[in-house]
Design an enzyme around this catalytic site. Structure first.
Site, PDB file in Angstrom:
ATOM      1  N   SER A 149       0.848  -1.187   0.000  1.00 32.88           N
ATOM      2  CA  SER A 149       0.000   0.000   0.000  1.00 32.88           C
ATOM      3  C   SER A 149       0.878   1.229   0.000  1.00 32.88           C
ATOM      4  O   SER A 149       2.068   1.176   0.303  1.00 32.88           O
ATOM      5  CB  SER A 149      -0.912   0.016   1.243  1.00 32.88           C
ATOM      6  N   GLY A 151       2.286   2.835  -2.173  1.00 39.28           N
ATOM      7  CA  GLY A 151       3.433   2.843  -3.070  1.00 39.28           C
ATOM      8  C   GLY A 151       4.662   2.123  -2.574  1.00 39.28           C
ATOM      9  O   GLY A 151       5.717   2.163  -3.225  1.00 39.28           O
ATOM     10  N   GLU A 258      -9.264   2.897  -9.944  1.00 39.12           N
ATOM     11  CA  GLU A 258      -8.277   3.751 -10.603  1.00 39.12           C
ATOM     12  C   GLU A 258      -8.155   3.407 -12.088  1.00 39.12           C
ATOM     13  O   GLU A 258      -8.154   2.233 -12.464  1.00 39.12           O
ATOM     14  CB  GLU A 258      -6.905   3.597  -9.945  1.00 39.12           C
ATOM     15  N   GLU A 271      -6.181  -0.198 -10.934  1.00 42.74           N
ATOM     16  CA  GLU A 271      -6.304  -0.910  -9.664  1.00 42.74           C
ATOM     17  C   GLU A 271      -7.650  -0.606  -9.027  1.00 42.74           C
ATOM     18  O   GLU A 271      -8.398   0.258  -9.493  1.00 42.74           O
ATOM     19  CB  GLU A 271      -5.164  -0.517  -8.713  1.00 42.74           C
ATOM     20  N   ASP A 278      -7.303   7.045  -0.949  1.00 43.17           N
ATOM     21  CA  ASP A 278      -6.464   8.191  -0.593  1.00 43.17           C
ATOM     22  C   ASP A 278      -6.855   9.442  -1.377  1.00 43.17           C
ATOM     23  O   ASP A 278      -7.002  10.531  -0.816  1.00 43.17           O
ATOM     24  CB  ASP A 278      -4.987   7.887  -0.901  1.00 43.17           C
ATOM     25  N   THR A 279      -6.991   9.274  -2.694  1.00 43.42           N
ATOM     26  CA  THR A 279      -7.264  10.437  -3.542  1.00 43.42           C
ATOM     27  C   THR A 279      -8.629  11.043  -3.249  1.00 43.42           C
ATOM     28  O   THR A 279      -8.868  12.217  -3.518  1.00 43.42           O
ATOM     29  CB  THR A 279      -7.181  10.054  -5.028  1.00 43.42           C
ATOM     30  N   ARG A 357       3.257  10.545   4.984  1.00 40.09           N
ATOM     31  CA  ARG A 357       2.115  11.439   4.852  1.00 40.09           C
ATOM     32  C   ARG A 357       1.511  11.680   6.233  1.00 40.09           C
ATOM     33  O   ARG A 357       1.019  10.768   6.885  1.00 40.09           O
ATOM     34  CB  ARG A 357       1.094  10.807   3.907  1.00 40.09           C
TER      35      ARG A 357
END
Length: 396
Positions: A149, A151, A258, A271, A278-279, A357
């Protein structure tokens, strides 16, 4: 009132818990470490590894929840089928979570079973298999762990000399006990976008949020904006694909689907996450009448969603930690909050790592406002909070 067991207590889980508490629900937040963000707002907490199936079963027996809501990948997902058989609702469903927590299962479902357009791909467990796959796909290519997850372990490979490092990073970045990588064709896309898709109970129709544009670096979200301008034909194509894959996986909840949009206008499935994305944090800035977390909760509880409407244009940009630190960072909120129509969400993570983050800045305006201006504003203000640009590169 329903008792909800939340598996994974990061920033997405925190916002889900806030939505649940506002609706009068009872939440037990679980994670592998104490004081995770969602635990700070939940009724109870449990600290254990969710990859330990026996520990997971013990927690389920202890609390006897009505609903289990997975928020992360590192879960002993096969145990969810047993809980479902016992009458516990798993969100969206045990089948969906089991498929989507592993890139092999979801990619094969999308490409082989449903015939969706995806990037060309191969799997590899050894470096020799990996090298043969790279020779077949060509360069550049994209390498990811099958289970990860944010990245972790993802990289772009430009030539043969980078293969060994990419394979090592993918193996080391894998979550859980799955030690396998996927190597993909590089898609020369114009942009990426997320289509938040809401599947409902009671035979109610599948709903779609206005598409969200986003930028990722090494697989990790850095900024997102809504609305994302896309040709009507391409949007319809994405909706059909999202409906196909979520229907095949079954269950009720919000899905982050996505896509790539190529320079030729082709939509390519990338995906899927069976939970808030998140986005989609951009929706916390009042872009839609209901945030993705409120939509997820309503779908989970089987409550009606009268409609999803775009109310503001908006943009989000991440706040990255510049340092390694145990305990809270010194956040500067003053400069960003001097500007109107700006919000900050600090996640409350108990420790910081370089590039982690730690929060998000949200800027919004009228529906027809210039989205590019909002993007620039959000990135500029995000930098003032900890002094790090959302696109800062960190050496680990």
């Amino acid at each position: 009132m329903k008792k909800i067991l939340l598996l994974g207590s990061g920033e997405l889980g925190k916002e889900f818990v806030i939505a649940a508490k506002r609706a009068g629900q009872y939440v037990i937040a679980c994670d592998r470490y104490d004081n995770a963000p969602a635990m700070q707002v939940a009724d109870e907490r449990e600290v254990f590894s969710m990859l330990d199936g026996d520990a997971l079963e013990a927690v389920v027996r202890k609390h006897n929840p009505d609903i289990i809501v997975p928020e992360i990948e590192a879960i002993r997902t096969e145990r969810l089928f047993k809980f479902e058989e016992q009458g516990i609702q798993v969100t969206p469903s045990a089948r969906a979570v089991n498929f989507t927590m592993n890139r092999r299962a979801i990619r094969d479902l999308a490409s082989r079973d449903l015939g969706l357009r995806t990037a060309k791909y191969f799997y590899a467990k050894t470096f020799d298999e990996f090298k043969r796959a790279a020779d077949e796909i060509g360069f550049p290519c994209v390498v990811k762990p099958l289970m990860s997850s944010s990245g972790h372990g993802q990289s772009y490979v430009h030539n043969e000399t980078e293969l060994e490092q990419a394979f090592r990073e993918a193996m080391e970045g894998s979550r859980g006990d799955v030690k396998e990588v996927i190597i993909e064709e590089f898609i020369d896309f114009e942009s990426e976008f997320t289509l938040l898709t809401v599947t409902q109970q009671h035979g109610w129709p599948t709903l779609f949020c206005p598409p969200i544009g986003h930028v990722q670096k090494s697989g990790d979200y850095r900024e997102s904006w809504q609305p994302y301008k896309i040709p009507e034909a391409a949007l319809k194509q994405a909706q059909i694909m999202a409906d196909k894959v979520t229907s095949a996986l079954t269950g009720a909840g919000i899905w982050g689907v996505e896509f790539f949009l190529t320079r030729q206008g082709e939509v390519i499935f990338s995906e899927l996450s069976p939970r808030p994305h998140d986005t989609g944090m951009v929706t916390l800035g009042h872009t839609t009448n209901l945030s993705e977390f409120e939509l997820h909760l309503r779908a989970v509880l089987g409550l009606p969603i009268a409609g999803i409407h775009l109310e503001h244009a908006g943009a989000s940009a991440v706040i990255l930690s510049p340092e390694e630190k145990q305990g809270p960072l010194d956040y500067n909120l003053v400069e960003a909050l001097k500007e109107d129509r700006t919000r900050i969400r600090i996640f409350g993570k108990p420790e910081a790592h370089k590039g982690r983050r730690m929060g998000v800045v949200l800027c919004y305006g009228e529906v027809d406002d210039d989205v590019e201006a909002l993007r620039s504003k959000a990135k500029r203000l995000a930098k003032t909070v900890l002094g790090t640009d959302p696109y800062t590169k960190f050496e680990h």
